[in-house]
Design an enzyme around this catalytic site. Structure first.
Site, PDB file in Angstrom:
ATOM      1  CE  LYS A 131      -3.691   0.338   2.659  1.00 15.45           C
ATOM      2  NZ  LYS A 131      -4.552   0.530   3.870  1.00 15.45           N
TER       3      LYS A 131
ATOM      4  NE  ARG B   3     -20.810  15.352   4.467  1.00 11.63           N
ATOM      5  CZ  ARG B   3     -21.391  16.268   3.689  1.00 11.63           C
ATOM      6  NH1 ARG B   3     -22.643  16.109   3.304  1.00 11.63           N
ATOM      7  NH2 ARG B   3     -20.700  17.324   3.279  1.00 11.63           N
TER       8      ARG B   3
ATOM      9  CB  ALA C  40     -37.728   7.340   1.925  1.00  9.19           C
TER      10      ALA C  40
ATOM     11  CB  THR D 179     -12.343   1.235  16.126  1.00  8.98           C
ATOM     12  OG1 THR D 179     -13.161   2.217  15.451  1.00  8.98           O
ATOM     13  CG2 THR D 179     -11.077   1.909  16.614  1.00  8.98           C
TER      14      THR D 179
ATOM     15  CB  THR E 286     -14.947   6.253  15.410  1.00  7.49           C
ATOM     16  OG1 THR E 286     -14.995   7.241  14.380  1.00  7.49           O
ATOM     17  CG2 THR E 286     -16.246   6.291  16.204  1.00  7.49           C
TER      18      THR E 286
ATOM     19  CB  CYS F 292     -19.678   6.010  10.110  1.00  6.23           C
ATOM     20  SG  CYS F 292     -18.072   6.601   9.544  1.00  6.23           S
TER      21      CYS F 292
ATOM     22  CG  LEU G 287     -35.409  14.351   7.348  1.00  6.66           C
ATOM     23  CD1 LEU G 287     -36.234  15.628   7.503  1.00  6.66           C
ATOM     24  CD2 LEU G 287     -35.977  13.255   8.257  1.00  6.66           C
TER      25      LEU G 287
END
Length: 459
Positions: free
Chosen positions: A35, A154, A255, A86, A122, A263, A253
């Site tokens: 890597k 994100r 759907a 984690t 996290t 995450c 919001l």
């Protein structure tokens, strides 16, 4: 500032490149030799828009480098960021902190002079205390401060999230350490992003609390979508109507088939376990996890109903495999649940994803990968959209209908306009918009699409 990043995964690589971009001297360390060799050649291990260019620019400027040996980098750094994974433990869902603790011990052995050890991974509440205890045990005389600096990146827009964040959270017990972290992030906070400073445990909890709250919003709107289908309402309009309330907000919001990714699922499990360990069960979070798990099964049943009650012997074209667009990440992707269940029900599947097929193929045995959306749909009995890539939003729906054996499109992300789909000759089924075969509007009410057609005819 001279900085070492431990871990060349998603968080570590983005963090390292962005810190180099704002002027710091950064070394990214990872034990994965191939890597690191690839990164030195400019080959990215992940798909993230703009990351290859940012790495190339900062490396060429001499501010970003890649190494496999941790000790030399730590010895010359003022700050060391722990950015290792984690994942949830299979036994109980709690975050597996083995890598974090192993890195902490290795850092302790290499410390030389005062060093900030920054937990970016996290981690559950109290992890920073354990990290500090490990360092003190290994190197009792070390001059070190351990701080928490959770990430809020994100996938798909991670660079923008780092450079223009809603907030930067830093938790620590030492005012001097907090001051150094403020200086480290000054180029970003000077541009207007707020810096939230608190104690270490609070910073650790902020990350979990934020992700779980967003997951609750997704879970809520998915349940409202189910109700919309039963009463003939349109969940898109419901989302818009409640999202304009400043107390609620429009984000998360939307759907669909439920949340996934690296995450939300693991963070919810970790927070639930932490709460249970302290005798404070989080019933809302527990329910959201159960509802989200069941959501994938609901989507399978929706597809089967749309196909006439059975997919036995039928060919299905699947558009999108990753858990969200603009990433190649397959972790907890809805496709990993939906597609195997459709195959078990007797369907054959040909799929296309703009970036995720290489990662998806070994995870979805029996699924044939296609070179394009239309190739996937050629001769299929129906098409199912699972991930709302921008590429699909410009898809020629007329061409899609012509290559399908039966012109049926099941849109699990409500990407398309129902009227546009119908005008293209497709039978269109979406989520929570009153166009599903199982939708049963109340007496005297009409499905949204039919109402809109009548209104357009009048106007």
């Amino acid at each position: 500032m001279k900085i070492t990043i431990v871990g060349a995964g998603y968080v570590g690589l983005v963090t390292g490149a962005c810190l180099a971009a704002i002027g710091h001297d950064v070394v990214v360390v990872d034990r994965d030799g191939p890597k690191i060799a690839a990164l030195r050649r400019g080959v990215m291990p992940i798909y993230e828009a703009g990351l290859d260019r940012l790495v190339a620019e900062t490396a060429a400027a001499g501010r970003l480098s890649f190494e496999t040996s941790l000790a030399p980098a730590v010895a010359t750094s003022q700050a060391v960021f722990i950015c290792v994974g984690t994942p949830p433990r299979p036994a109980d869902g709690h975050a597996d902190l083995a890598s974090v603790y192993a890195v902490a011990a290795e850092i302790a052995q290499a410390l030389a002079g005062f060093t900030l050890v920054v937990t970016k991974s996290t981690v559950p509440v109290g992890t920073g205390d354990e990290v500090e205890a490990i360092i003190r045990e290994v190197a009792p005389d070390a001059r070190v401060a351990v701080v928490s600096n959770p990430e809020f990146l994100r996938e798909g827009v991670a660079i923008a999230d780092f450079m223009r964040p809603d907030r930067i959270v830093v938790g620590g017990e030492d005012d001097g350490a907090l001051g150094l972290m403020a200086a480290l992030y000054a180029p970003i906070t000077d541009a207007g992003s707020p810096l939230v400073t608190t104690n270490r445990r609070t910073a650790e909890l902020i990350k979990y609390a934020a992700n779980c709250f967003l997951a609750l919003k997704i879970t809520y709107i998915n349940e409202i979508a189910n109700l919309c289908e039963e009463v003939g309402a349109d969940v898109e309009d419901v989302s818009r109507g409640i999202g304009l309330d400043s107390r609620i907000g429009a984000k998360f919001l939307k759907a669909g088939p439920g949340f996934g990714g690296s995450c939300f699922p693991k963070d919810m499990l970790a927070l639930m376990k932490t709460a249970q360990d302290h005798g404070v069960p989080l019933r809302s979070v527990e329910t959201a996890v159960a509802v989200n798990d069941a959501r994938k099964g609901e989507m399978v049943r929706k597809i089967i109903r749309a196909a006439g009650g059975s997919v036995q012997g039928k060919s299905i074209a699947v558009l999108g495999l990753t858990f969200k667009p603009d990433t190649d990440d397959m972790r907890s992707a809805a496709s990993l649940i939906i597609l195997p269940r459709l195959i078990k029900a007797g369907a054959s599947i040909r799929a296309y994803d703009p970036a995720g097929m290489a990662h998806a193929a070994p995870l979805l045995p029996g699924v044939v990968m296609a070179a394009s959306a239309l190739e996937a749909a050629e001769g299929a009995d129906l098409a199912v959209l699972v991930t709302e890539w921008a590429e699909f939003s410009t898809l020629d729906l007329g061409a899609l209908g012509r290559v399908l054996k039966n012109p049926l499109l099941v849109d699990l992300r409500n990407l398309f306009d129902p009227l546009a789909a119908e005008r293209s000759g497709l039978r269109y089924v979406s989520v929570g918009r009153g166009d599903s075969p199982e939708a049963m509007p109340l007496t005297g009410h009409q499905p949204f699409a039919a109402m809109q057609q009548k209104l357009l005819a009048v106007s």
